[in-house]
Design an enzyme around this catalytic site. Structure first.
Site, mmCIF file in Angstrom:
data_model
loop_
_atom_site.group_PDB
_atom_site.id
_atom_site.type_symbol
_atom_site.label_atom_id
_atom_site.label_comp_id
_atom_site.label_asym_id
_atom_site.label_seq_id
_atom_site.Cartn_x
_atom_site.Cartn_y
_atom_site.Cartn_z
ATOM 1 N N SER A 26 0.838 -1.141 -0.149
ATOM 2 C CA SER A 26 0.273 -0.029 -0.004
ATOM 3 C C SER A 26 0.855 1.196 0.005
ATOM 4 C CB SER A 26 -0.902 0.024 1.328
ATOM 5 O OG SER A 26 -0.062 0.124 2.280
ATOM 6 N N LYS A 27 0.201 2.225 -0.169
ATOM 7 C CA LYS A 27 0.916 3.465 -0.096
ATOM 8 C C LYS A 27 1.838 3.780 1.113
ATOM 9 C CE LYS A 27 -0.171 6.469 -3.551
ATOM 10 N NZ LYS A 27 -1.900 6.335 -3.791
#
Ligand code: GLU
Length: 462
Positions: free
Chosen positions: A238-239
């Site tokens: 994920s980010k």
């Protein structure tokens, strides 16, 4: 000759998964004295941006990965794709399909009701009649009706797909624009790819692309489908883990060689070696050794590698890089000593810049907890007599000179080191922790050290 490519769709920034794919292709081409090409897959004008392309090129530049020739833009090649679509139509290997969206939807519903896999039923494949009026047709390619599509994947082994899993898919939309799998296959063939290394999210595009290769009589490249990088807890990256912009790593103070070293080890290994210079990567990398299972993003390892590369960088280079973080040491007279101290302690350039600033600039304010802890009892008195001693001492230059003064001071007063160490830290850098005090004083000198001590004393008295 080995020819590879990186083929990003410019829908956003270059993220580290993309950079890893690019790196694998780059290493394999360069290791073999071949060519590494860059192709911008920008046919979907609604999702692409020139800015994203710029960001991708900028990231390549930062990590120092050079590619051969100019980048190829798919958006420049519509005429070329068109000519190959016409060729397939002429040769009867593709055909116009006049099915409307409503008809397609209906077909799909019926198939689902019969618990069949939804697929185009080939109704225009051998159509010779009068086409319905007012329909802009799509172009479909003739996929094999029976048998299997088989290919050898360099990472996953033999991949076998039954012909009934692939229908006559669309290669040109009703507005004439070519579709994704068609242009990728045409480009890879025309650009001379011998090896295609890409994410395994593309694994099931490959049979479709093979159908295009075969229809056009192109030679197949070797395919390598690389498992993805997982984030913390085995979830999708994920980010937060770092799926974000590669350039964020630059802004966070990572060195490009640390990031590349980190990425090459995500999914590829050689014994238990962790540190790979670019020369070593170029000597040893082989896509056949890429792991068949997913790899896991580990931020601590990246920090560890970054610390390693910082420690081994020249002071000159570090001074240049630190300018982006607001620290200007290139012609500073204490450059060597400062950098020698902090390259041993810091894991990122950003951290280095912050700690160097703490030394070079007077503390703007003092950490309250540190004041409470350090400035009790006789602290003020101890500090001021240390300042007196400093003023009286002569020829203080090296950290060892200051260290000797400190040692003498605690001996004379019969106190533990912490009694002077803690308040002095607060005076010099505004907080507890931080680098060796003798180092700090040798950088800022006697006058500035004394002034910082007096400033703290005044503040505490108030
Ligand atoms: N443009 C595709 C992507 O960004 C890559 C296609 C390929 O490597 O074949 O995922």
């Amino acid at each position: 000759m080995v020819v590879t490519r990186f083929a990003p769709s410019p829908t956003g920034f270059l993220h580290i998964g993309g950079l890893r794919t690019a790196l694998f292709n780059y290493l394999w081409a360069r290791r073999n004295g071949g060519e590494f090409k860059l192709r911008i897959e920008d046919t979907d004008q609604s999702r692409n941006s020139a800015e994203a392309t710029k960001a991708i090129l900028e990231a390549f530049d930062w990590v120092g990965m050079d590619y051969d020739g100019d980048p190829v833009y798919q958006s420049d090649r519509f005429d070329l794709y068109r000519s190959y679509i016409m060729k397939l139509l002429d040769e009867g290997k593709a055909y116009y399909c006049y099915m409307s969206k409503e008809e397609l939807d209906k077909l799909r519903e019926e198939q689902m009701a019969r618990k069949e896999r939804p697929r185009y039923d080939g109704r225009y494949r051998d159509f010779t009649g009068e086409p319905p009026e007012g329909v802009d047709p799509v172009v479909r390619i003739k996929a094999p009706l029976d048998g299997e599509i088989v290919f050898e994947d360099g990472i996953k082994g033999t991949i076998t797909i039954s012909a009934d899993e692939v229908d006559d898919f669309i290669i040109a939309r009703s507005d004439g624009t070519p579709t994704y799998n068609f242009v990728v296959a045409v480009d890879d063939a025309l650009m001379g790819m011998t090896d295609v290394i890409r994410g395994d999210d593309h694994l099931y595009n490959t049979p479709k692309q093979i159908i295009v290769y075969e229809a056009l009589g192109f030679k197949l490249p070797r395919f390598y489908h690389v498992p993805m990088i997982l984030g913390e807890g085995g979830k999708k990256l994920s980010k937060r883990d770092g799926a974000a912009d590669v350039m964020d790593y630059k802004r966070a103070g990572y060195l490009p060689e640390a990031l590349l070293n980190f990425l090459v080890r995500l999914g590829w290994s050689r014994g238990d070696q962790e540190i790979f210079t670019m020369e070593e990567m170029l000597e040893y990398f082989d896509p056949a050794d890429i792991n068949a299972s997913a790899s896991q993003y580990n931020p601590d390892k990246l920090l560890w590698l970054n610390a390693h590369y910082i420690k081994n960088s020249s002071n000159e280079r570090l001074a240049g890089l630190l300018e982006e973080f607001g620290v200007y040491l290139l012609s500073h007279d204490k450059r060597e000593i400062l950098l020698d101290i902090f390259k041993e302690r810091c894991k990122t350039l950003k951290e280095m810049a912050e700690q160097i600033k703490e030394v070079l600039e007077r503390p703007e304010n003092y950490d309250e907890k540190a004041i409470k802890k350090a400035m009790k009892g006789e602290a003020v008195q101890i500090l001021s007599s240390f300042a007196e001693k400093l003023k009286k001492s002569e020829d203080l230059h090296l950290p060892s000179d200051y260290h000797a003064v400190l040692e003498e001071f605690v001996k004379e007063r019969g106190i533990g080191f912490g009694k002077i160490g803690m308040p002095l830290r607060v005076a010099l850098i505004g907080r507890l922790g931080g680098p060796d005090l003798s180092d700090v004083m040798s950088v800022i000198g006697v006058k500035e050290s004394v002034e910082r001590i007096e400033r703290l004393i005044n503040q505490v008295k108030e």
